[in-house]
Design an enzyme around this catalytic site. Structure first.
Site, short mmCIF file in Angstrom:
data_model
loop_
_atom_site.label_atom_id
_atom_site.label_comp_id
_atom_site.label_asym_id
_atom_site.label_seq_id
_atom_site.Cartn_x
_atom_site.Cartn_y
_atom_site.Cartn_z
N ARG A 55 38.70 36.82 8.14
CA ARG A 55 37.74 35.70 8.14
C ARG A 55 38.04 34.76 6.98
NH1 ARG A 55 33.63 38.50 11.44
NH2 ARG A 55 35.06 39.11 13.08
N TYR A 95 51.07 42.70 8.82
CA TYR A 95 51.33 41.73 7.76
C TYR A 95 52.48 42.19 6.86
CZ TYR A 95 47.01 39.88 9.55
OH TYR A 95 46.05 39.37 10.40
N LYS A 109 43.55 46.77 19.29
CA LYS A 109 43.26 46.18 17.99
C LYS A 109 41.85 46.51 17.53
CE LYS A 109 42.89 41.62 15.99
NZ LYS A 109 43.10 40.23 16.18
N SER A 114 43.82 42.99 9.27
CA SER A 114 43.66 42.59 7.87
C SER A 114 43.00 43.68 7.01
CB SER A 114 42.85 41.30 7.80
OG SER A 114 41.60 41.44 8.44
N GLU A 152 39.19 47.41 30.89
CA GLU A 152 39.80 46.15 30.43
C GLU A 152 41.29 46.12 30.77
OE1 GLU A 152 38.52 43.48 29.14
OE2 GLU A 152 36.61 43.98 28.20
N LYS A 155 39.94 45.09 22.28
CA LYS A 155 39.69 44.50 20.96
C LYS A 155 38.26 44.81 20.58
CE LYS A 155 39.87 40.25 18.29
NZ LYS A 155 40.09 38.81 18.31
N ARG A 165 30.40 39.30 16.69
CA ARG A 165 31.01 39.02 17.99
C ARG A 165 30.69 40.12 19.01
NH1 ARG A 165 34.14 34.96 16.13
NH2 ARG A 165 35.66 35.27 14.46
C1 PBG Z 1 40.47 35.95 16.73
C2 PBG Z 1 41.22 36.96 15.96
C3 PBG Z 1 40.73 37.79 14.94
C4 PBG Z 1 41.82 38.53 14.48
C5 PBG Z 1 42.91 38.15 15.21
N1 PBG Z 1 42.51 37.20 16.15
C6 PBG Z 1 39.41 37.84 14.29
C7 PBG Z 1 38.22 38.24 15.03
O1 PBG Z 1 38.28 38.56 16.22
O2 PBG Z 1 37.16 38.22 14.41
C8 PBG Z 1 41.76 39.54 13.37
C9 PBG Z 1 43.06 39.88 12.76
C10 PBG Z 1 42.95 40.64 11.50
O3 PBG Z 1 41.86 41.06 11.08
O4 PBG Z 1 44.02 40.86 10.90
N2 PBG Z 1 41.14 34.70 16.77
#
Ligand code: PBG
Length: 329
Positions: free
Chosen positions: A213, A320, A255, A281, A240, A203, A224
């Site tokens: 967000r 989505y 991801k 997203s 990982e 990730k 992060r």
């Molecule tokens: C963290 C989480 C995130 C997403 C899924 N789980 C956000 C992040 O790590 O900042 C992002 C999913 C997306 O952008 O569609 N709970």
């Protein structure tokens, strides 16, 4: 030179001449069962709230979430990944709403379970960022840094309450070291040996999470980068992967998807468990925005991006567009 170049027999175009031929020789096929629908449910609202940066996606009420689950199931979608959005007043430094048995995510798991039972795979985001007032994925130490091991204790509790609520699969997404092992141990100790773990293995600290967000009303300031991966790194993802598999991951995930297809391909090569990719997203927003301007063919771009993710090695895709795409297939 002959008419068709130096190798007259070699004409790849021969197999592209008709839709029927192209269909027959397609190397990869999308199927509704490849798709998982991520869905947001927000506490204390009576109407769904549109997410500006994700046209067509909403924060669901408890009621519309149940309907979305039924629609996904009817379309043949494999599973649903639930994200809870608590009332602002319930956010605190430890994200306690995330481990409250009556917290919004647990309530939503029970709602969806009551609606679709075991017919749709019910998954939950196992992370604190939606529930903390500082917006980080874990709890902070005195210096304001995300405290790995203190966070693991919170994740263990979160896994237990989500499993008690009836979830089939938990998705630890916080990128804490050791999270898969701790969650596995907590689930087993609580008699939830059948609850599976979909590990967020690779990730990345990604700008493509931007619209999310808004979707979860995140309180995050800053970034992060001390826990999510650097986009420059591929080898690190293999490390990982090895750790997650050793700790008991049942499935692994990459991801975002599109900017990381090389990572996905490598992980799919190495892993001996099912591999998921999350079309996030920002990937969704890019296509929707370009389509809205008339700059891209929306439906074709959606199916092409999903096909590309599958071709790169994903067994499952979180998107989505899951319900819409499943209907189109
Ligand atoms: C963290 C989480 C995130 C997403 C899924 N789980 C956000 C992040 O790590 O900042 C992002 C999913 C997306 O952008 O569609 N709970």
């Amino acid at each position: 030179m002959t008419k068709y170049g130096s190798f007259p027999g070699a004409r790849p175009r021969r197999l592209r001449t008709s839709p029927a031929l192209r269909r027959m020789v397609a190397e990869h096929r999308l199927h509704p069962a490849d798709l998982i629908l991520p869905a947001f449910v927000r506490e204390g609202i009576s109407e769904p709230v549109p997410i500006t940066a994700m046209p067509g996606v909403v924060q669901h009420t408890r009621d519309t979430l149940r309907k979305a689950a039924v629609e996904a199931l009817a379309a043949g979608v494999a599973g649903i990944m639930l994200f809870g959005v608590p009332e602002d007043a319930k956010k605190d430094a430890a994200g306690t709403a995330g481990t409250d048995p009556d917290g919004i995510l647990q309530v939503a798991i029970r709602d969806v379970k009551a609606e679709v039972g075991d017919d749709l795979v019910i998954m939950s985001d196992l992370c604190l960022d939606e529930f903390t007032d500082h917006g980080h994925c874990g709890v902070l130490d005195a210096a304001g840094r995300v405290d790995n091991d203190a966070t693991l204790e919170r994740y263990a509790e979160m896994a237990r309450v989500q499993a008690d609520a009836g979830v089939h699969v938990v998705g630890p997404s916080g990128m804490m070291d050791g999270q898969v092992g701790v969650v596995r141990e907590a689930l087993d100790a609580a008699g939830h040996g059948d609850v599976a773990i979909l590990a967020y293995t690779a990730k990345y600290s990604s700008a493509f999470f931007g619209p999310f967000r808004e979707a979860v009303g995140s309180s995050l300031r800053g970034d992060r980068k001390t826990y999510q991966q650097d986009p420059a790194n591929l080898r690190e993802s293999l490390r990982e992967l090895a750790l997650d598999l050793a700790e008991g991951a049942d499935m692994v995930m990459v991801k975002p998807a599109l900017p990381y297809l090389d990572v996905l391909a490598r992980i799919a090569d190495e892993a001996d468990v099912p591999v998921a990719a999350y079309q996030v997203s920002g990937e969704y927003a890019m296509v929707e925005a370009a389509a809205e301007k008339g700059w891209i063919d929306r439906e074709k771009a959606i199916l092409e991006s999903l096909t590309g993710i599958k071709r790169a090695g994903a067994d499952m895709i979180l998107t989505y567009w899951a319900t819409e795409a499943a209907r189109a297939l």
